[in-house]
Scaffold this motif. Sequence first.
Motif, short mmCIF file in Angstrom:
data_model
loop_
_atom_site.label_atom_id
_atom_site.label_comp_id
_atom_site.label_asym_id
_atom_site.label_seq_id
_atom_site.Cartn_x
_atom_site.Cartn_y
_atom_site.Cartn_z
N LEU A 264 45.94 40.40 36.96
CA LEU A 264 46.17 40.36 38.41
C LEU A 264 44.85 40.19 39.18
N SER A 265 43.79 39.87 38.46
CA SER A 265 42.44 39.74 39.04
C SER A 265 41.96 41.03 39.69
N LEU A 266 42.42 42.16 39.15
CA LEU A 266 42.01 43.46 39.71
C LEU A 266 41.02 44.18 38.82
N ALA A 267 40.73 43.60 37.65
CA ALA A 267 39.78 44.24 36.73
C ALA A 267 39.13 43.17 35.87
N GLU A 268 37.95 43.51 35.35
CA GLU A 268 37.28 42.61 34.40
C GLU A 268 37.96 42.75 33.05
N GLU A 269 37.77 41.76 32.20
CA GLU A 269 38.30 41.86 30.85
C GLU A 269 37.65 43.07 30.17
N SER A 270 38.41 43.80 29.41
CA SER A 270 37.95 44.98 28.67
C SER A 270 37.57 46.16 29.56
N GLU A 271 37.81 46.07 30.85
CA GLU A 271 37.48 47.20 31.72
C GLU A 271 38.63 48.22 31.66
N LEU A 272 38.27 49.47 31.46
CA LEU A 272 39.30 50.52 31.51
C LEU A 272 39.49 50.92 32.97
N VAL A 273 40.71 50.88 33.43
CA VAL A 273 40.93 51.13 34.86
C VAL A 273 41.90 52.29 35.07
N ASP A 274 41.84 52.88 36.24
CA ASP A 274 42.88 53.86 36.58
C ASP A 274 43.57 53.40 37.87
N LEU A 275 44.71 54.01 38.14
CA LEU A 275 45.52 53.53 39.26
C LEU A 275 44.82 53.70 40.61
N ASN A 276 44.06 54.79 40.76
CA ASN A 276 43.38 55.00 42.05
C ASN A 276 42.42 53.85 42.36
N THR A 277 41.69 53.42 41.32
CA THR A 277 40.75 52.31 41.52
C THR A 277 41.53 51.05 41.89
N LEU A 278 42.66 50.84 41.22
CA LEU A 278 43.44 49.63 41.49
C LEU A 278 44.00 49.63 42.91
N VAL A 279 44.40 50.81 43.39
CA VAL A 279 44.90 50.90 44.77
C VAL A 279 43.80 50.45 45.74
N GLU A 280 42.57 50.90 45.46
CA GLU A 280 41.46 50.52 46.36
C GLU A 280 41.18 49.02 46.31
N ARG A 281 41.33 48.43 45.11
CA ARG A 281 40.99 47.01 44.97
C ARG A 281 42.13 46.08 45.39
#
Length: 312
Positions: A264-281
Motif C-alpha cells: 500500500l506504499s505505507l512501508a519499505e520492503e522488509s520494514e516491520l511496522v505497527d498499526l499506529n505508525t501506519l495510521v500516521e502515514r
Amino acid sequence: MFGRFAPTPSSDFHIGNLRTALVAWLAARSSGRGFLVRIEDLDLARLPDADAIIGRQVGDLADLGLVHDQPVVRQSERTELYERSLSRIQDLVYECFCSRKDVAQATRAPHGTTPRYPGTCRDLSPAEKRHLRQSRQPCLRINAASAMAPITDLARGQYVGEVDDFVVRRADGVFAYNFAVVVDDAHQNVDQVVRGDDLLESSPRQAWLAAQLGLRVPVYLHVPLVLAPDGTRLAKRDQTVSLTRLRQAGISTQDVLSHLACSLSLAEESELVDLNTLVERFDPQRLPRQPWLTDPLSWAPHGTAQSRNKYE
Ligand code: GLU
C-alpha cells in the motif's frame, strides 16, 4: 461517525480481503472515525458453515489488530429495518418478472460487465402483471429514470455513473445487496465506505438510492484488488490462502501486516511496522491505483532475505 468493513461470509478471508480491511481500518482511524464490522450474509445466513466462517473472519481481524468499536452486525437479522425503509419509497418501486437470462439477452451486455436493466417491466398494465404473476414471482426494481449520480472517492476524486433500474428485493423476498448496504450504512452512522474497486460501478447506484431515501451519502474509497500472479481473481480460486494457512507456512501475522503495508506504499520492503505508525502515514491519495499481483505463499518472512519453499 464510522468507517466500516463489510465482508461476505462465503469463505475465509484471502489476502485481498485482509488488505481491504486494513485500508478500511486505517481510513477510519486516521480520520478520527470509529470502525464497524458488518457481515453481509443476506443470502448466505442459511448455509451450514456461515457461523464458523464468520467466527474465523472476525478472529483474523482481531489477530491483525483491526479492533472494531461496536458489536458485529449481521444483515440477515435486519429484515424489519429494510422493510420499513422500502415502504418509504413504494412509489418508486415496481415489480419485474424478467429472468436474469431475459435481462442479459435484452441488453447484450459484453461478457463480464453487469447488464443494465432496459426497463422492460417498468410500465406493465395491471392486467399484464396479473397474468405474469400466475407463472412467475416478481422481484422489485427501483425506477431510476437513467439518473446520472456522482460519488466522491477519496483516491480518485469524483466518479459519475449511470443508475439503472436495479433490483432492491429479489423474487425470493431477500433484500438485494445494493438496497441493504445503503440502509445499513446510514443507520449505523457510517459516512465512509471502503471496499474493493470491483464495486466502484455500484457506488453511484447506492449514492442515488441514499438520496431517494433521504439518507446521508457517504464518501467512498475503492481499493484495487489483489490478484494471483497470473492475473486471476483470488475469490475464484479453489483454495483460499488464509491467515491460518500462511501461519502454517511460517509467515506470521506481523509478516502479513508488513507485506500489506508495503503493497500500500505505507512501508519499505522488509520494514516491520505497527498499526499506529501506519495510521500516521495513511494518505488515501497515495494508495496504488493498480491491482497487486502476488503469491502470499512465496513471501519471505520479514527480516530474512531468503524466499520460502511454499511446500515446506
Ligand atoms: N460484501 C462485499 C464484499 O465482501 C462488500 C460490500 C461493501 O463493502 O459494500 O465484497
